[in-house]
Write a protein that holds these residues in place. Structure first.
Motif, PDB file in Angstrom:
ATOM      1  N   SER A  39      -1.805   0.148  -1.381  1.00 24.40           N
ATOM      2  CA  SER A  39      -1.133  -0.947  -0.569  1.00 24.40           C
ATOM      3  C   SER A  39      -2.306  -1.545  -0.230  1.00 24.40           C
ATOM      4  O   SER A  39      -1.931  -2.668  -0.045  1.00 24.40           O
ATOM      5  CB  SER A  39       0.008  -0.557   0.734  1.00 24.40           C
ATOM      6  N   ASP A  66       4.839  -4.569  -3.818  1.00 26.59           N
ATOM      7  CA  ASP A  66       4.639  -3.268  -2.958  1.00 26.59           C
ATOM      8  C   ASP A  66       5.446  -2.294  -3.297  1.00 26.59           C
ATOM      9  O   ASP A  66       6.575  -2.056  -1.987  1.00 26.59           O
ATOM     10  CB  ASP A  66       3.677  -3.644  -2.117  1.00 26.59           C
ATOM     11  N   GLU A  67       6.075  -1.347  -4.070  1.00 28.94           N
ATOM     12  CA  GLU A  67       6.835  -0.251  -4.020  1.00 28.94           C
ATOM     13  C   GLU A  67       8.707  -0.944  -3.901  1.00 28.94           C
ATOM     14  O   GLU A  67       9.370  -0.723  -2.942  1.00 28.94           O
ATOM     15  CB  GLU A  67       6.912   0.681  -2.672  1.00 28.94           C
TER      16      GLU A  67
HETATM   17 MG   LIG Z   1       2.057   2.189  -0.117  1.00 26.90          MG
END
Ligand SMILES: [Mg+2]
Ligand SMILES: Nc1ncnc2c1ncn2[C@@H]1O[C@H](COP(=O)(O)OP(=O)(O)O)[C@@H](O)[C@H]1O
Length: 319
Positions: free
Chosen positions: A48, A177-178
């Protein structure tokens, strides 16, 4: 022509009570137009932080120690703040894990999408365009959606709208991000399906951070595997899944529920834990967990370049 995104020797630290935490260490990557790069690794490995650095929206306390982030050849980190904001609005968009964070709770979806769409050209924020984009990301009855508020939508719908918002900016680089982590399994499958469809119509560069190997296999062309802030292996999806060379990559793949022998009755996990990023060892960061370590591994591992876009950070690997 320059790559839409290229990260060069990037290092990011956080100032924490225990000292300096090295979250991203000397990472270099580039993503071409039409290409999808997956970033995978255990929690806490710096994924991240790297994604946030790619758009230079790092949390307070983070500091870029070295390196650059080039968007279409321009080093964003060297620009003054106003020029950086302009570049972000124009060229780079981000989709977050929790789609709620992307929206203002007191404004309608239509109003917020208009802001994204009109970021660099108000004429493009027409209701027709917004409705067409909502339809493209699979929203039923999109015209009726414009008057709704974020809290009225399910998590999966919010993530679709967040993806629509990102695409309305017509970015050259899309970073997710995810994007499926906060969703249940059915919604997750739908969003993966949507992202796969978008691949054919979006000609920018895409970066997807995920711990989900299925997402990597279905969506990505190339993979960067991160461990303790470093990219320890990089290669095509095929190379990573079928010819992984770094012991960490191999251990991660052995943990995937999809490849685990059901008769064993439990998932393997990699024994041990990632090292303290405020007190990294001088040699290979994976040494204490590696089953193949050599005496040389007490020294920093070499980055062995096997081909363009195929590298491994390991003493075991011969050039
Ligand atoms: Mg992360
Ligand atoms: N805002 C922050 N302040 C201090 N440390 C942070 C912050 N965000 C992340 N970290 C630390 O940086 C390291 C990398 O975190 P992160 O980039 O979130 O990894 P990942 O996304 O791979 O889980 C971790 O050790 C984490 O605790």
């Amino acid at each position: 022509m320059s790559a839409p995104l290229s990260v060069e020797n990037l290092s990011v630290v956080y100032r924490v009570a225990g000292g300096i935490l090295q979250a991203v260490r000397d990472v270099s990557l580039s993503v071409q137009r039409g290409e999808v790069l997956g970033i995978m690794g255990e929690s806490g490995c710096g994924k991240s932080t790297l994604a946030a650095a790619m758009i230079n929206l790092l949390p307070v306390g983070a500091e870029i120690r070295q390196g650059g982030v080039r968007i279409n050849g321009t080093d964003m980190l060297k620009l003054p703040p106003a020029a950086q904001r302009a570049l972000r609005g124009q060229s780079v968009a981000m989709v977050f894990q929790d789609p709620m964070t992307a929206f203002n709770p007191v404004l309608t979806i239509g109003r917020q999408l208009a802001d994204f769409a009109g970021a660099h050209d108000p004429a493009r924020a027409t209701p027709d365009r917004l409705v067409a984009m909502l339809a493209r990301v699979g929203i039923p009855n999109p015209a009726r959606f414009l008057d709704r508020y974020p809290h009225e939508l399910s998590g999966g719908m919010r993530q679709r709208v967040a993806i629509a918002a990102a695409l309305l900016m017509q970015p050259d680089v899309l970073i997710a991000d995810e994007p499926t982590t906060a969703l249940d399994v059915t919604m997750e499958a739908q969003i993966i399906h949507l992202l796969r469809d978008l691949r054919t119509s979006f000609d920018g560069a895409i970066v997807i951070v995920t711990h989900h190997l299925g997402v990597i296999a279905e969506l990505c062309d190339r993979v960067a595997v991160m461990y303790a802030g470093e990219v320890v292996e990089e290669g095509t999806v095929d190379a990573i899944f079928h010819a992984a060379l770094h012991p960490y990559t191999r251990a991660l793949l052995a943990c995937d529920p999809a490849v685990v022998d059901p008769s064993s009755g439990r998932l393997p996990t990699i024994a041990g834990r990632i090292p303290d990023l405020t007190a990294l060892p001088p040699g290979c960061a994976f040494l204490t967990r590696c089953t193949m370590a050599l005496p040389a591994c007490h020294n920093p591992p070499p980055r062995v370049l096997l081909a363009e876009g195929r590298s491994v950070l390991c003493h075991r690997v011969q050039p």
